[in-house]
Design a protein around this motif. Sequence first.
Motif, PDB file in Angstrom:
ATOM      1  N   ARG A 121       0.702  -1.166  -0.001  1.00  0.00           N
ATOM      2  CA  ARG A 121       0.091   0.118  -0.080  1.00  0.00           C
ATOM      3  C   ARG A 121       0.688   1.340  -0.109  1.00  0.00           C
ATOM      4  O   ARG A 121       0.547   2.122   0.752  1.00  0.00           O
ATOM      5  N   SER A 150      -0.579   5.589  -9.242  1.00  0.00           N
ATOM      6  CA  SER A 150      -1.903   6.362  -8.692  1.00  0.00           C
ATOM      7  C   SER A 150      -1.537   7.901  -9.357  1.00  0.00           C
ATOM      8  O   SER A 150      -2.445   8.490  -9.401  1.00  0.00           O
ATOM      9  N   GLU A 377      -3.586  11.664   0.237  1.00  0.00           N
ATOM     10  CA  GLU A 377      -4.636  10.603   0.449  1.00  0.00           C
ATOM     11  C   GLU A 377      -5.508  10.058  -0.695  1.00  0.00           C
ATOM     12  O   GLU A 377      -5.818   8.805  -0.827  1.00  0.00           O
ATOM     13  N   ARG A 380      -3.568   7.202  -1.961  1.00  0.00           N
ATOM     14  CA  ARG A 380      -3.911   6.010  -1.461  1.00  0.00           C
ATOM     15  C   ARG A 380      -5.009   5.187  -1.518  1.00  0.00           C
ATOM     16  O   ARG A 380      -5.163   3.958  -1.313  1.00  0.00           O
ATOM     17  N   ASN A 381      -6.065   6.086  -2.212  1.00  0.00           N
ATOM     18  CA  ASN A 381      -7.208   5.378  -2.374  1.00  0.00           C
ATOM     19  C   ASN A 381      -7.813   5.555  -3.567  1.00  0.00           C
ATOM     20  O   ASN A 381      -8.920   6.177  -4.184  1.00  0.00           O
ATOM     21  N   GLN A 383      -9.304   5.259  -7.280  1.00  0.00           N
ATOM     22  CA  GLN A 383     -10.429   4.494  -7.968  1.00  0.00           C
ATOM     23  C   GLN A 383     -10.339   4.475  -9.471  1.00  0.00           C
ATOM     24  O   GLN A 383      -9.739   5.357 -10.147  1.00  0.00           O
TER      25      GLN A 383
END
Length: 388
Positions: A121, A150, A377, A380-381, A383
Amino acid sequence: MDTKRKVCIATGTRADWGLLSGIAGELFARPDVTLQIVATNMHLDQRYGMTVSEIEADGFVVDERVPLSCLGDSEADRARAMAQCGMGMADAFGRLRPDLLVILGDRYEMLAVASTATVMRIPIVHIAGGEITRGAIDDAIRHAITKMASLHLTATDEYRRRVIAMGEAPSRVITTGAIGVYNAMNEPLMSLSELEDSLGFNIGDNTMLVTMHPATMDPTDTAIHMEQLLQALDSFRESRFLFTYPNNDARGSIIIEMINRFAAGRPDRVNVVPSLGKRRYLSALQFVRAVVGNSSSGIVEVPSMKIPTVDIGVRQSGRLAADSVIHCGADRAEIVRAISLALSERWQDKSKATVNPYYRSDTMRLIVDAIATTPLEPLRNKQFYDQP
């Protein structure tokens, strides 16, 4: 409490470090960033010059060294080495605990690095996604890394559109230009006498720089293609040749053996250097008449040095190229015709006037600002982005 962003750069070859070193320097100078460097693969291999020393010579501390033993020459040997690399990276990342990992390109060891970071992660910043090289397995690896990353820093708007088409949010895909071109335009270069003293080789006014890698998706035997190239080069009796080694892809050792045999029989006009390093490589581009082979540098950086590129075979097929680049097949006759065209006065003049699609004057600023200031942030998430 330390609030600095910990940015880890992973590097596996002299080629990617040549591109990343300037970025590393800019990040190191920032008060809001703690720079970490992890070296692996060819950097730790004596056969390829143990180029981890080049990182240290640039003034950086190598925080972690992750060995990658690849003594064989097959695809299976590379797959086993990737497993070793992944285990070493897990330990290295466990100690370093970076906030971001920066990866450039499409090398097989970087797939292991990216996979490890994804499982742990650690958000990935990927430089040079969206490109196509149909003749190499690197093509699939590059796209796989894109899906694990990302934040994407692409060289052209065309490549940016491709990354977005793969489900990456437009806000996380930034066109920066190619860092190699920025380096070529801004690196302090050596004079001819400095370069020749460093190489122990007289460049003169009729030298070609040659770099040939295995085309890992081409079913034709690597030795056949290399023999065709060497026979073609031997047709240019008045020319001199400066060879660099290929990367340690499968079947790369065959190319090295053939280069060394070729050079041994022509010591007066052939010089072989395992790794030129960024400064010597860019300096050499000032003085050679053409670059020959199938390296991505011939497509991306060389046009900005206003000399021709002869791009051989399918390895770089699909990559956007300036009009100074001559594409040709991998047989002797086609290579001879392409080199003859590159050396012609017409093509030399054309190359001096070429416009490089990979150039932007603000490439370094865009890359460093994105790495240092993009909020963590959302990275890290990640989509999947469905296009409207």
